[in-house]
Write a protein that holds these residues in place. Structure first.
Motif, PDB file in Angstrom:
ATOM      1  N   LEU A  68       0.782  -1.151  -0.059  1.00 34.02           N
ATOM      2  CA  LEU A  68      -0.098   0.044  -0.069  1.00 34.02           C
ATOM      3  C   LEU A  68       0.930   1.363  -0.013  1.00 34.02           C
ATOM      4  CD1 LEU A  68      -2.724   1.327   0.161  1.00 34.02           C
ATOM      5  CD2 LEU A  68      -2.563   1.210   2.806  1.00 34.02           C
ATOM      6  N   VAL A  69       0.619   2.079  -1.077  1.00 29.34           N
ATOM      7  CA  VAL A  69       1.586   3.238  -0.989  1.00 29.34           C
ATOM      8  C   VAL A  69       0.869   4.568  -0.406  1.00 29.34           C
ATOM      9  CG1 VAL A  69       2.876   4.667  -2.694  1.00 29.34           C
ATOM     10  CG2 VAL A  69       2.346   2.508  -3.563  1.00 29.34           C
ATOM     11  N   THR A  70       1.847   4.712   0.560  1.00 31.47           N
ATOM     12  CA  THR A  70       1.208   6.012   1.421  1.00 31.47           C
ATOM     13  C   THR A  70       2.024   6.937   1.679  1.00 31.47           C
ATOM     14  OG1 THR A  70       1.823   5.039   3.412  1.00 31.47           O
ATOM     15  CG2 THR A  70      -0.489   4.322   2.606  1.00 31.47           C
ATOM     16  N   SER A  71       3.264   6.953   0.934  1.00 28.14           N
ATOM     17  CA  SER A  71       4.451   8.087   1.189  1.00 28.14           C
ATOM     18  C   SER A  71       4.206   9.029   0.000  1.00 28.14           C
ATOM     19  CB  SER A  71       5.687   7.261   1.311  1.00 28.14           C
ATOM     20  OG  SER A  71       6.122   6.577   0.155  1.00 28.14           O
ATOM     21  N   GLY A  72       5.059   9.918  -0.069  1.00 31.14           N
ATOM     22  CA  GLY A  72       5.536  10.970  -1.022  1.00 31.14           C
ATOM     23  C   GLY A  72       4.062  11.547  -1.283  1.00 31.14           C
ATOM     24  N   PRO A  73       3.907  11.716  -2.723  1.00 30.47           N
ATOM     25  CA  PRO A  73       2.646  12.577  -2.845  1.00 30.47           C
ATOM     26  C   PRO A  73       1.409  11.729  -2.415  1.00 30.47           C
ATOM     27  CG  PRO A  73       3.628  11.244  -5.092  1.00 30.47           C
ATOM     28  CD  PRO A  73       4.633  11.124  -3.780  1.00 30.47           C
ATOM     29  N   PHE A  74       1.564  10.523  -2.204  1.00 29.15           N
ATOM     30  CA  PHE A  74       0.310   9.609  -1.768  1.00 29.15           C
ATOM     31  C   PHE A  74       0.064  10.020  -0.347  1.00 29.15           C
ATOM     32  CE2 PHE A  74       1.629   7.477  -5.409  1.00 29.15           C
ATOM     33  CZ  PHE A  74       0.486   7.023  -6.114  1.00 29.15           C
ATOM     34  N   ALA A  75       0.853  10.762   0.239  1.00 30.52           N
ATOM     35  CA  ALA A  75       0.542  10.978   1.752  1.00 30.52           C
ATOM     36  C   ALA A  75      -0.653  11.754   2.036  1.00 30.52           C
ATOM     37  CB  ALA A  75       1.782  11.927   2.449  1.00 30.52           C
ATOM     38  N   LEU A  76      -0.917  12.744   1.118  1.00 30.32           N
ATOM     39  CA  LEU A  76      -2.173  13.717   1.255  1.00 30.32           C
ATOM     40  C   LEU A  76      -3.151  13.219   0.163  1.00 30.32           C
ATOM     41  CD1 LEU A  76      -0.425  16.708   2.269  1.00 30.32           C
ATOM     42  CD2 LEU A  76      -1.501  15.376   3.825  1.00 30.32           C
ATOM     43  N   LEU A  77      -2.574  12.785  -0.786  1.00 30.95           N
ATOM     44  CA  LEU A  77      -3.532  12.473  -2.106  1.00 30.95           C
ATOM     45  C   LEU A  77      -3.849  10.863  -2.437  1.00 30.95           C
ATOM     46  CD1 LEU A  77      -2.534  15.298  -4.603  1.00 30.95           C
ATOM     47  CD2 LEU A  77      -4.628  14.931  -3.351  1.00 30.95           C
ATOM     48  N   ARG A  78      -4.833  10.184  -2.300  1.00 31.61           N
ATOM     49  CA  ARG A  78      -4.772   8.629  -2.566  1.00 31.61           C
ATOM     50  C   ARG A  78      -4.481   8.444  -3.806  1.00 31.61           C
ATOM     51  NH1 ARG A  78      -8.826   9.178   1.210  1.00 31.61           N
ATOM     52  NH2 ARG A  78     -10.703   8.647   0.229  1.00 31.61           N
ATOM     53  N   HIS A  79      -4.888   9.309  -4.885  1.00 29.08           N
ATOM     54  CA  HIS A  79      -4.578   9.248  -6.367  1.00 29.08           C
ATOM     55  C   HIS A  79      -4.053  10.174  -7.026  1.00 29.08           C
ATOM     56  CE1 HIS A  79      -7.532   5.974  -5.101  1.00 29.08           C
ATOM     57  NE2 HIS A  79      -8.386   6.898  -5.012  1.00 29.08           N
TER      58      HIS A  79
END
Length: 325
Positions: free
Chosen positions: A226-237
């Motif tokens: 599950l990618v939750t880092s980088g730009p995915f920290a605040l945006l899920r897509h």
């Protein structure tokens, strides 16, 4: 040395030697006639545009070849040809066909002002970057990741794909329509329109960064991570959100460019195409792609505390419908 300059030099020589001689009188008369002929020749030419001149009587003399603007038929053909890959594999119509159509149609436009050129760069960048990313996935990743499986189909079954291929081609045609507006408006890249075209390029670049980051994380942690880092920290897509932001800014650029000229009537048709493209891609990304991925994540990671915490602190981006959890 031309004839006029030679006669002028001759007059000066004669003037220095004798002012009252017959040679001086003859030279002076010859000089006057040459000057009169030169003035008449210059008056026959009148500049009528930066690219042409006109002779007395209306004949045109082109100074340089005018830029050719692609016709609507050429633009649709450029959008349709890459999309026809969907006859081979259905998914290619909305992947390689998508990127190829946008880049091909944008590349048809000749170089113009700074605003149009940057707008063109944004669209070409989006198309080429998308296809390069898809090619990497197809070549280096297994089928269960890129999901571009070729299914056996008869000629009749492939022919049934024609409506979806034509629909996709028209959508891609409409997505590039804002470039036509900025190209014809030829407005200076100042004020709000400057920031909107830069925002378009930024949105496409941010979407590309989202794809890149996700690919790197899954390559190091595994395809099920599950990618939750980088730009995915605040945006899920972030890939879909950035892409949608880029398309909206592209459409806004066309609207602002026309607003500077005030001639909305002359640009009504292509602004309408642009609005259709914006509405269509919004439906695809915010109505299908993002909600579909949300549903997939909920099914796969829904019971995970990490996923639940991530959903609370992040935004799914623009969505037409919300999936039940």
């Amino acid at each position: 040395m031309n004839a006029f300059s030679f006669k002028l030099l001759l007059l000066l020589v004669v003037l220095l030697t004798t002012r009252n001689s017959r040679a001086f009188q003859h030279a002076r008369i010859s000089f006057r006639k040459s000057a009169q002929l030169s003035a008449v020749s210059r008056s026959k030419l009148a500049v009528v545009s930066p690219t042409s001149t006109t002779l007395r009587g209306g004949a045109l003399l082109p100074l340089s070849a005018p830029s050719t603007i692609p016709t609507a038929l050429k633009l649709f053909a450029a959008s349709a040809l890459p999309t026809c890959l969907g006859f081979w594999k259905t998914g290619y119509a909305v992947s390689y066909g998508y990127g190829g159509a946008v880049a091909a149609a944008a590349l048809l436009y000749p170089s113009a002002g700074c605003l149009s050129n940057l707008h063109k760069i944004a669209l070409v960048f989006y198309g080429l970057r998308l296809n390069a990313f898809l090619l990497y996935r197809n070549v280096f990743l297994p089928e269960d990741v890129h999901q571009m499986k070729q299914k056996p189909a008869t000629l009749k079954e492939r022919a049934k794909r024609l409506p979806i291929i034509l629909s996709c081609s028209f959508l891609y045609f409409c997505l590039v329509a804002p470039l036509r507006v900025t190209h014809l408006a030829n407005t200076p890249m100042t004020g709000a329109v400057k920031y909107s075209v830069i925002a378009s390029l930024f949105g496409f670049a941010f979407g590309a960064f989202g794809d890149f980051w996700k690919q790197v994380v899954k390559a190091t942690k595994g395809k099920d991570a599950l990618v939750t880092s980088g730009p995915f920290a605040l945006l899920r897509h972030p890939n879909y959100t950035g892409e949608l932001f880029g398309w909206f800014a592209s459409f806004l650029t066309a609207v602002l460019a026309v607003a500077k000229t005030g001639d909305f009537k002359a640009n009504a048709l292509w602004l309408s195409f642009s609005a259709v493209g914006m509405a269509g891609i919004y439906f695809v990304l915010a109505g299908e792609a993002a909600p579909g991925l949300e549903k997939k994540h909920q099914s796969k990671y829904g019971s995970s505390p990490e996923y639940q915490a991530w959903c609370k602190r992040s935004w799914a981006g623009p969505m037409l419908k919300v999936q039940s959890k």
